[in-house]
Design a protein around this motif. Sequence first.
Motif, PDB file in Angstrom:
ATOM      1  N   LYS A   1      -3.835 168.977 132.570  1.00  0.00           N
ATOM      2  CA  LYS A   1      -3.492 167.626 132.131  1.00  0.00           C
ATOM      3  C   LYS A   1      -4.734 166.748 132.036  1.00  0.00           C
ATOM      4  N   LEU A   2      -5.702 166.959 132.913  1.00  0.00           N
ATOM      5  CA  LEU A   2      -6.936 166.175 132.847  1.00  0.00           C
ATOM      6  C   LEU A   2      -7.742 166.528 131.601  1.00  0.00           C
ATOM      7  N   TYR A   3      -7.799 167.803 131.280  1.00  0.00           N
ATOM      8  CA  TYR A   3      -8.507 168.244 130.072  1.00  0.00           C
ATOM      9  C   TYR A   3      -7.949 167.527 128.845  1.00  0.00           C
ATOM     10  N   TRP A   4      -6.625 167.553 128.696  1.00  0.00           N
ATOM     11  CA  TRP A   4      -5.996 166.932 127.519  1.00  0.00           C
ATOM     12  C   TRP A   4      -6.157 165.410 127.555  1.00  0.00           C
ATOM     13  N   ALA A   5      -6.121 164.817 128.739  1.00  0.00           N
ATOM     14  CA  ALA A   5      -6.317 163.360 128.852  1.00  0.00           C
ATOM     15  C   ALA A   5      -7.725 162.973 128.407  1.00  0.00           C
ATOM     16  N   LEU A   6      -8.725 163.722 128.870  1.00  0.00           N
ATOM     17  CA  LEU A   6     -10.106 163.439 128.458  1.00  0.00           C
ATOM     18  C   LEU A   6     -10.271 163.652 126.961  1.00  0.00           C
ATOM     19  N   GLU A   7      -9.676 164.716 126.455  1.00  0.00           N
ATOM     20  CA  GLU A   7      -9.787 164.988 125.021  1.00  0.00           C
ATOM     21  C   GLU A   7      -9.209 163.841 124.188  1.00  0.00           C
ATOM     22  N   ARG A   8      -8.075 163.282 124.619  1.00  0.00           N
ATOM     23  CA  ARG A   8      -7.459 162.161 123.883  1.00  0.00           C
ATOM     24  C   ARG A   8      -8.369 160.932 123.847  1.00  0.00           C
ATOM     25  N   CYS A   9      -9.260 160.810 124.812  1.00  0.00           N
ATOM     26  CA  CYS A   9     -10.160 159.652 124.873  1.00  0.00           C
ATOM     27  C   CYS A   9     -11.471 159.866 124.123  1.00  0.00           C
ATOM     28  N   LEU A  10     -11.795 161.092 123.783  1.00  0.00           N
ATOM     29  CA  LEU A  10     -13.117 161.409 123.255  1.00  0.00           C
ATOM     30  C   LEU A  10     -13.179 161.564 121.739  1.00  0.00           C
ATOM     31  N   TYR A  11     -12.209 161.071 121.035  1.00  0.00           N
ATOM     32  CA  TYR A  11     -12.281 161.091 119.574  1.00  0.00           C
ATOM     33  C   TYR A  11     -13.329 160.089 119.095  1.00  0.00           C
ATOM     34  N   ASN A  12     -14.101 160.479 118.101  1.00  0.00           N
ATOM     35  CA  ASN A  12     -15.051 159.537 117.498  1.00  0.00           C
ATOM     36  C   ASN A  12     -14.296 158.373 116.864  1.00  0.00           C
ATOM     37  N   ASP A  13     -13.158 158.652 116.253  1.00  0.00           N
ATOM     38  CA  ASP A  13     -12.328 157.619 115.634  1.00  0.00           C
ATOM     39  C   ASP A  13     -11.501 156.939 116.729  1.00  0.00           C
ATOM     40  N   TYR A  14     -11.823 155.696 117.035  1.00  0.00           N
ATOM     41  CA  TYR A  14     -11.144 154.992 118.135  1.00  0.00           C
ATOM     42  C   TYR A  14      -9.655 154.821 117.888  1.00  0.00           C
ATOM     43  N   ASN A  15      -9.207 154.862 116.639  1.00  0.00           N
ATOM     44  CA  ASN A  15      -7.776 154.743 116.346  1.00  0.00           C
ATOM     45  C   ASN A  15      -6.977 155.928 116.887  1.00  0.00           C
ATOM     46  N   LYS A  16      -7.643 157.048 117.129  1.00  0.00           N
ATOM     47  CA  LYS A  16      -6.978 158.247 117.634  1.00  0.00           C
ATOM     48  C   LYS A  16      -7.028 158.345 119.157  1.00  0.00           C
ATOM     49  N   ARG A  17      -7.738 157.443 119.813  1.00  0.00           N
ATOM     50  CA  ARG A  17      -7.896 157.515 121.278  1.00  0.00           C
ATOM     51  C   ARG A  17      -6.665 156.979 122.005  1.00  0.00           C
ATOM     52  N   TYR A  18      -6.298 157.692 123.083  1.00  0.00           N
ATOM     53  CA  TYR A  18      -5.215 157.261 123.960  1.00  0.00           C
ATOM     54  C   TYR A  18      -5.596 157.582 125.388  1.00  0.00           C
ATOM     55  N   PHE A  19      -5.371 156.653 126.273  1.00  0.00           N
ATOM     56  CA  PHE A  19      -5.687 156.840 127.686  1.00  0.00           C
ATOM     57  C   PHE A  19      -4.386 157.149 128.388  1.00  0.00           C
ATOM     58  N   PHE A  20      -4.101 158.442 128.559  1.00  0.00           N
ATOM     59  CA  PHE A  20      -2.801 158.849 129.069  1.00  0.00           C
ATOM     60  C   PHE A  20      -2.943 160.163 129.819  1.00  0.00           C
ATOM     61  N   LEU A  21      -2.578 160.165 131.080  1.00  0.00           N
ATOM     62  CA  LEU A  21      -2.604 161.362 131.918  1.00  0.00           C
ATOM     63  C   LEU A  21      -1.159 161.768 132.175  1.00  0.00           C
TER      64      LEU A  21
END
Length: 176
Positions: A155-175
């Motif tokens: 779950k941490l891997y996927w949470a970090l991945e959701r935050c690391l998009y270059n396009d900020y519109n695709k970022r989500y901070f969710f664990l």
Amino acid sequence: NINEAIRLPEYIEKTSLSYDMACQFFEDVRRQMTFLEERGFSIPTFSISDFFICDGHFIFITEKNIVPIENDVLVILKPFLDKTFFSPEMAEIQKLPSELPKKSWMFSIALLISTLMKLKCGKKLNWNVSMREGNSPLEQFSPEIKLLETIYQTKLYWALERCLYNDYNKRYFFLI
């Protein structure tokens, strides 16, 4: 007890960040950022030296990176000296004042946590702003990020991945 708090750089010099500590770090930052945003402020970037560990929680005790939110964007009025954990959009600032999306902090904290999971303080993961957006966000980093075997497919891997998009519109901070 704040007297028993340890600065994050001092903690990292002794050990790397465990999976459970990284999850705690992720959640503690989310709560503190929510608190700030409810009051019209945010932090676009973080440094390792901004954090203390107190009673098993991560607390940022610095006001130097706090910026106002106006019209749903961050207003950057001053230069930031520690550029280690900048988001792509923060790295592209050419003049001041400047505006950033509110999601800039997500990239910064995810990069900081990813770095602390594997590497000692002072060494950073290299990332490339110009990487193709089609790649997994974690693939834009140097090979060390792929060696985070303690978090791969968690779950941490996927949470970090959701935050690391270059396009900020695709970022989500969710664990999850």
